[in-house]
Design a protein around this motif. Structure first.
Motif, short mmCIF file in Angstrom:
data_model
loop_
_atom_site.label_atom_id
_atom_site.label_comp_id
_atom_site.label_asym_id
_atom_site.label_seq_id
_atom_site.Cartn_x
_atom_site.Cartn_y
_atom_site.Cartn_z
N THR A 1 16.02 34.75 49.94
CA THR A 1 15.75 34.66 51.37
C THR A 1 16.80 34.57 52.29
O THR A 1 18.02 34.30 52.07
N ILE A 2 16.81 35.21 53.38
CA ILE A 2 17.90 35.04 54.40
C ILE A 2 17.26 35.12 56.01
O ILE A 2 16.16 35.48 56.21
N GLN A 3 18.16 34.57 56.49
CA GLN A 3 17.77 34.42 58.24
C GLN A 3 18.85 34.99 58.78
O GLN A 3 20.27 34.78 58.69
N ALA A 4 18.48 36.02 59.80
CA ALA A 4 19.52 36.84 60.42
C ALA A 4 19.50 37.05 61.94
O ALA A 4 18.33 37.14 62.38
N PHE A 5 20.74 36.43 62.47
CA PHE A 5 20.73 36.63 64.05
C PHE A 5 21.73 37.66 64.27
O PHE A 5 22.53 38.00 63.79
N THR A 6 21.15 38.54 65.25
CA THR A 6 22.11 39.69 65.86
C THR A 6 22.08 39.77 67.39
O THR A 6 20.93 39.55 67.92
N VAL A 7 23.30 39.98 67.80
CA VAL A 7 23.22 40.30 69.47
C VAL A 7 24.31 41.55 69.69
O VAL A 7 25.27 41.49 68.65
N GLY A 8 23.92 42.41 70.38
CA GLY A 8 24.97 43.46 70.55
C GLY A 8 24.76 44.40 71.74
O GLY A 8 23.88 44.15 72.44
N LEU A 9 25.77 45.32 72.07
CA LEU A 9 25.63 46.11 73.24
C LEU A 9 26.12 47.56 72.52
O LEU A 9 26.91 47.68 71.52
N LYS A 10 25.18 48.73 72.78
CA LYS A 10 25.62 49.94 72.66
C LYS A 10 25.90 50.88 73.93
O LYS A 10 24.92 50.74 74.75
N ASN A 11 26.76 51.42 74.03
CA ASN A 11 27.26 52.23 75.46
C ASN A 11 27.70 53.62 75.07
O ASN A 11 28.15 53.86 74.16
N ARG A 12 27.40 54.33 76.12
CA ARG A 12 27.82 55.60 76.07
C ARG A 12 28.46 55.99 77.70
O ARG A 12 27.75 55.85 78.51
N LEU A 13 29.85 56.22 77.47
CA LEU A 13 30.46 56.17 78.83
C LEU A 13 31.20 57.63 79.11
O LEU A 13 31.35 58.59 78.40
N LEU A 14 31.65 57.71 80.46
CA LEU A 14 32.42 58.85 80.87
C LEU A 14 31.81 60.01 80.26
O LEU A 14 32.29 61.19 79.45
N ASP A 15 30.52 60.44 80.82
CA ASP A 15 29.62 61.63 80.47
C ASP A 15 29.59 61.70 78.99
O ASP A 15 29.66 62.86 78.59
N ASN A 16 29.35 60.71 78.24
CA ASN A 16 29.27 60.84 76.87
C ASN A 16 30.36 61.18 76.09
O ASN A 16 30.29 61.58 75.04
#
Length: 575
Positions: free
Chosen positions: A339-354
């Motif tokens: 078994t596993i316990q998983a914590f995740t935190v993050g950011l996804k970004n598109r910048l400068l007109d993609n």
């Protein structure tokens, strides 16, 4: 509705290992840069990636001494792969008044006929037939105000029948087995839109596994009857090793009549003279009839926020479950679920007109009853390959990956990962053959409890887990006119040192490695067809992937390497 089918055949010899040297027991020898305490390591130089079938490799291995029979091992058998698989798959989507209903049925079948060889096994031979069918159904419901919802289920049914034999020079283990694996699960997901920019998601799944194993085995054992007296530590040297066979009748045919008197096999555990160097041979039948029934509920909680126009922040906590199973290994017949316990935190970004893509993610995982498959000794001291639960481990790290579009037709990509792993509670046992008091060859501390050594590797990093990984790539597209384009790709991967062997020996460190791949593709602008020439491991690096130590067959250490530089051409088209 989408339908698909596939067929594949794999032939050739398959992967192999190369000798690195051997460990010898040396009482009171201090730990060194090349060996743990009470051992010395003697390297051998046979060339880069020599394999085990060259005359020099065969001659080297013939000087080693098998435990139990105390004779020199026979030459390693040749190996081959002859595997065929095929399958069908469909996906049907039906839009209804309450949502989209999806049905995904699939069927796969395969035949396996392969033989592998190495210092632990003179030959492992497996003939197998397998069938599996599955069906998944889910309903992605229409949004109800601020709520999105999905429900579904999946059923999986697999059967495998196999005849296998594993020859360890002093033991020939012949197996006939039948495995049944039925698994079903129900799942659901709810997403609450608390605002246009903020969402909460909850998911739940219940999985039920029902497995069974029926097997009959015969272990034919070759033992030495002469006393071990220095300096002759191979009292039956010159005696015969056991040949390889898929049945007891075939084994009898393979043994020269001069080595085995008439009447074998007699009753189980009844020894008969084998050759003229002091060996005896006997057989030990066994039957296995095991069942595994386990259900487990897992869940996921997550939050998402649209922080800016092209930025997404997220965090999640989820649990996971991996089914237990069976081994045909004496004393290690079953292993428990992981078994596993998983914590995740993050950011996804598109910048400068993609033109810029930048993603950052941190993660923290905790395993319980972690499963590990490895080469080791069974409860009788015989070499075997099995899966066991090694305890708890913790993994945490951070991923940063991105892409940059530079002008027209040029894209740069990159990714960096820092990974920290630790086995919190990694304890296993090794038999003390004959109560000799000789500790196992490992850098982990061990305690002799009489019939067994208890080995404690807690605090060690996990296998194949580099602290630092860096990927970088370049893609350049050239428009050729007349509706065609040329695409050049170059990718490189750096990985820091990682442990590649179960025993945590000094030689079971990979060191830092780097490799690069390249390709050149000619295609139509609309990708209706493409022809690609590719090269993998461009600079022909010698990168180790697996290191195995075998105490039974001469204490040798061997290493498997990634393929050398390989190249080829492939084509694709759409219609």
């Amino acid at each position: 509705m989408r339908l698909s089918a596939d067929y594949a055949h794999i032939g050739g010899q398959g992967p192999g290992a190369s000798f690195e040297g051997a460990f010898s027991f040396a009482p009171a020898a201090p730990a060194s840069a090349t060996a743990p305490a009470n051992y010395v390591f003697t390297p051998v130089s046979l060339g880069e990636r020599p394999g085990m079938f060259t005359p020099a490799a065969r001659a080297y291995f013939a000087t080693r001494v098998n435990a139990g029979a105390f004779n020199n091992p026979a030459p390693i058998d040749t190996q081959f792969i002859d595997n065929t698989t095929w399958g069908t798959h469909a996906e049907a989507n039906l839009v209804t008044g309450i949502g989209t209903f999806t049905l995904v049925p699939a069927y796969r079948a395969g035949t396996v006929n392969n033989r592998f060889s190495g210092p632990a096994f003179r030959a492992g031979w497996s003939v197998e037939n397998g069938h599996q069918a599955s069906v998944e159904a889910r309903l992605d419901g229409k949004r109800l105000g601020p709520i999105e919802w999905l429900i579904g289920g999946i059923y999986f049914d697999e059967t495998i029948s196999a005849n296998a034999a594993f020859n360890q020079y002093t033991v020939e283990n012949i197996q006939n087995l039948s495995v049944s694996n039925k698994s079903w699960a129900g799942f659901g997901r709810l997403t609450f839109h608390l605002s246009d920019a903020f969402r909460l998601t909850g998911g739940l799944r219940y999985t039920k596994d029902d497995k069974s194993l029926t097997a009959n085995t015969i272990a034919v054992v070759n033992q030495c009857t002469r006393p071990i007296v220095p300096p002759n530590f191979a009292p039956c040297a010159g005696g015969p090793s056991l040949p390889s066979a898929l049945s007891l009748a075939d084994l009898q045919q393979a043994i020269p009549a001069s080595d085995l008197p008439a009447g074998f096999p007699a009753a189980p555990f009844t020894a008969a003279p084998y050759g003229t160097f002091g060996n005896v041979i006997l057989y030990v039948p066994a039957a296995y009839n095991s069942n595994f029934n386990k259900g487990e509920a897992t869940f996921r909680l997550a939050a998402e926020a649209d922080l800016f126009e092209n930025s997404l922040g997220y965090a999640s906590y989820e649990t996971g479950y991996r089914s237990g199973g069976f081994n045909l290994t004496f004393g290690k017949e079953t292993y428990a679920p992981e078994t596993i316990q998983a914590f995740t935190v993050g950011l996804k970004n598109r910048l400068l007109d993609n033109r810029v893509l930048l993603n950052i993610e941190g993660f923290y995982w905790r395993y319980r009853n972690q499963q590990l498959a490895h080469l080791g000794l069974d409860a009788r001291g015989a070499s075997s390959f099995f899966t066991e639960n090694i305890g708890r481990s913790t993994i945490w790290g951070i991923d940063v990956d991105g892409a940059l579009k530079v002008g027209s037709g040029t894209v740069l990509t990159g990714a960096v990962q820092y990974l920290n792993t630790k086995t919190d509670n990694f304890i296993y046992t090794e038999p003390d053959s004959g109560n000799s008091g000789i500790p196992p060859a490992t850098t982990c501390p061990s305690v002799d409890s009489g019939a067994f050594f208890t080995v404690n590797c807690s605090g060690k990093p996990l296998l194949n887990s580099p602290k630092l990984s860096i990927n970088a790539g370049l893609e350049q597209t050239f428009e050729l006119g007349s509706g065609h384009k040329l695409i050049f790709n170059l990718n490189g991967r750096y990985r820091s040192n990682r442990i590649i062997g179960f025993d945590n020996l000094p030689q079971q460190n990979s060191g830092d490695t780097f490799e690069a791949d390249a390709s050149l593709q000619l295609a139509q602008i609309d990708d209706r067809w493409a022809v690609t020439a590719w090269i993998r491991n461009l600079t022909d690096e010698r990168i180790p992937t697996l290191s195995q130590y075998n105490s039974i067959s001469g204490g040798v250490l061997n290493t498997v390497y990634q393929p050398p530089r390989t190249y080829g051409v492939k084509g694709s088209f759409k219609f």
